[in-house]
Design a protein around this motif. Sequence first.
Motif, PDB file in Angstrom:
ATOM      1  N   VAL A 193      -6.138 -44.917 -26.878  1.00 51.67           N
ATOM      2  CA  VAL A 193      -5.448 -46.181 -26.606  1.00 51.67           C
ATOM      3  C   VAL A 193      -5.916 -47.188 -27.648  1.00 51.67           C
ATOM      4  O   VAL A 193      -7.130 -47.403 -27.798  1.00 51.67           O
ATOM      5  N   ALA A 194      -4.960 -47.776 -28.361  1.00 50.55           N
ATOM      6  CA  ALA A 194      -5.264 -48.782 -29.389  1.00 50.55           C
ATOM      7  C   ALA A 194      -6.307 -48.268 -30.380  1.00 50.55           C
ATOM      8  O   ALA A 194      -7.228 -48.980 -30.760  1.00 50.55           O
ATOM      9  N   GLY A 195      -6.189 -47.000 -30.746  1.00 54.60           N
ATOM     10  CA  GLY A 195      -7.076 -46.407 -31.732  1.00 54.60           C
ATOM     11  C   GLY A 195      -8.421 -45.940 -31.216  1.00 54.60           C
ATOM     12  O   GLY A 195      -9.206 -45.363 -31.957  1.00 54.60           O
ATOM     13  N   GLU A 196      -8.708 -46.141 -29.944  1.00 59.78           N
ATOM     14  CA  GLU A 196      -9.986 -45.713 -29.352  1.00 59.78           C
ATOM     15  C   GLU A 196      -9.781 -44.419 -28.571  1.00 59.78           C
ATOM     16  O   GLU A 196      -9.063 -44.388 -27.576  1.00 59.78           O
ATOM     17  N   ARG A 197     -10.439 -43.345 -29.028  1.00 57.40           N
ATOM     18  CA  ARG A 197     -10.290 -42.016 -28.407  1.00 57.40           C
ATOM     19  C   ARG A 197     -11.366 -41.812 -27.352  1.00 57.40           C
ATOM     20  O   ARG A 197     -12.546 -42.052 -27.600  1.00 57.40           O
ATOM     21  N   ARG A 198     -10.935 -41.358 -26.168  1.00 59.40           N
ATOM     22  CA  ARG A 198     -11.860 -41.066 -25.069  1.00 59.40           C
ATOM     23  C   ARG A 198     -11.469 -39.757 -24.407  1.00 59.40           C
ATOM     24  O   ARG A 198     -10.345 -39.287 -24.552  1.00 59.40           O
ATOM     25  N   THR A 199     -12.412 -39.191 -23.651  1.00 64.47           N
ATOM     26  CA  THR A 199     -12.150 -37.978 -22.864  1.00 64.47           C
ATOM     27  C   THR A 199     -12.446 -38.304 -21.400  1.00 64.47           C
ATOM     28  O   THR A 199     -13.454 -37.884 -20.847  1.00 64.47           O
ATOM     29  N   PRO A 200     -11.546 -39.052 -20.754  1.00 67.17           N
ATOM     30  CA  PRO A 200     -11.843 -39.604 -19.434  1.00 67.17           C
ATOM     31  C   PRO A 200     -11.485 -38.741 -18.235  1.00 67.17           C
ATOM     32  O   PRO A 200     -11.837 -39.086 -17.118  1.00 67.17           O
ATOM     33  N   TRP A 201     -10.761 -37.642 -18.428  1.00 67.42           N
ATOM     34  CA  TRP A 201     -10.204 -36.971 -17.264  1.00 67.42           C
ATOM     35  C   TRP A 201     -11.204 -36.080 -16.544  1.00 67.42           C
ATOM     36  O   TRP A 201     -11.967 -35.332 -17.148  1.00 67.42           O
ATOM     37  N   ALA A 202     -11.146 -36.156 -15.221  1.00 64.94           N
ATOM     38  CA  ALA A 202     -11.881 -35.274 -14.320  1.00 64.94           C
ATOM     39  C   ALA A 202     -11.083 -35.227 -13.024  1.00 64.94           C
ATOM     40  O   ALA A 202     -10.368 -36.178 -12.687  1.00 64.94           O
ATOM     41  N   GLN A 203     -11.204 -34.146 -12.320  1.00 64.68           N
ATOM     42  CA  GLN A 203     -10.491 -34.018 -11.054  1.00 64.68           C
ATOM     43  C   GLN A 203     -10.984 -35.102 -10.099  1.00 64.68           C
ATOM     44  O   GLN A 203     -12.183 -35.292  -9.929  1.00 64.68           O
ATOM     45  N   GLY A 204     -10.048 -35.863  -9.511  1.00 62.58           N
ATOM     46  CA  GLY A 204     -10.383 -36.925  -8.570  1.00 62.58           C
ATOM     47  C   GLY A 204     -10.743 -38.251  -9.224  1.00 62.58           C
ATOM     48  O   GLY A 204     -10.991 -39.229  -8.536  1.00 62.58           O
ATOM     49  N   ARG A 205     -10.747 -38.311 -10.534  1.00 55.27           N
ATOM     50  CA  ARG A 205     -11.106 -39.541 -11.243  1.00 55.27           C
ATOM     51  C   ARG A 205      -9.853 -40.299 -11.658  1.00 55.27           C
ATOM     52  O   ARG A 205      -8.859 -39.700 -12.055  1.00 55.27           O
ATOM     53  N   VAL A 206      -9.933 -41.629 -11.611  1.00 53.97           N
ATOM     54  CA  VAL A 206      -8.828 -42.489 -12.015  1.00 53.97           C
ATOM     55  C   VAL A 206      -9.066 -42.989 -13.437  1.00 53.97           C
ATOM     56  O   VAL A 206     -10.176 -43.380 -13.792  1.00 53.97           O
ATOM     57  N   ASP A 255      -3.768 -50.204 -20.179  1.00 54.07           N
ATOM     58  CA  ASP A 255      -2.603 -51.034 -20.462  1.00 54.07           C
ATOM     59  C   ASP A 255      -1.728 -50.260 -21.450  1.00 54.07           C
ATOM     60  O   ASP A 255      -2.090 -50.116 -22.617  1.00 54.07           O
ATOM     61  N   ASP A 256      -0.608 -49.759 -20.974  1.00 56.22           N
ATOM     62  CA  ASP A 256       0.205 -48.893 -21.836  1.00 56.22           C
ATOM     63  C   ASP A 256       1.084 -49.672 -22.808  1.00 56.22           C
ATOM     64  O   ASP A 256       1.855 -49.080 -23.557  1.00 56.22           O
ATOM     65  N   SER A 257       0.947 -51.010 -22.858  1.00 57.74           N
ATOM     66  CA  SER A 257       1.661 -51.756 -23.896  1.00 57.74           C
ATOM     67  C   SER A 257       0.992 -51.562 -25.257  1.00 57.74           C
ATOM     68  O   SER A 257       1.598 -51.817 -26.288  1.00 57.74           O
ATOM     69  N   TYR A 258      -0.262 -51.078 -25.245  1.00 59.04           N
ATOM     70  CA  TYR A 258      -0.932 -50.688 -26.482  1.00 59.04           C
ATOM     71  C   TYR A 258      -0.506 -49.267 -26.840  1.00 59.04           C
ATOM     72  O   TYR A 258      -0.256 -48.449 -25.954  1.00 59.04           O
ATOM     73  N   GLU A 259      -0.476 -48.970 -28.129  1.00 61.70           N
ATOM     74  CA  GLU A 259      -0.137 -47.608 -28.535  1.00 61.70           C
ATOM     75  C   GLU A 259      -1.138 -46.633 -27.932  1.00 61.70           C
ATOM     76  O   GLU A 259      -2.345 -46.873 -27.955  1.00 61.70           O
TER      77      GLU A 259
END
Length: 90
Positions: free
Chosen positions: A38-51, A55-59
């Motif tokens: 999001v906005a050039g910042e890469r993350r690996t946030p997904w886990a089962q049960g995690r939210v 803001d999807d107005s950013y690329e």
Amino acid sequence: ARPQAAIRPHTGPTNARWTLHLGLVVADADAPRISLTVAGERRTPWAQGRVVLFDDSYEHAVEHLGAEERVVLDLSIEHPGLRGGGGGEL
């Protein structure tokens, strides 16, 4: 999402909403191999049960390099800074 899938960079139509993803089926071994940028910042946030909230107005874009199918509940919610304010954009 199927393994080895990607969603190309794109933007949402407005900043009046946020996107919420809830990981319903996310293999533990795959979690570090599924990224959200999001906005050039890469993350690996997904886990089962995690939210994951952004803001999807950013690329933004998603890349799934894991081995198992991933299932995510995708919701749009009202931007909390705009509640009761008539729904205009910031």
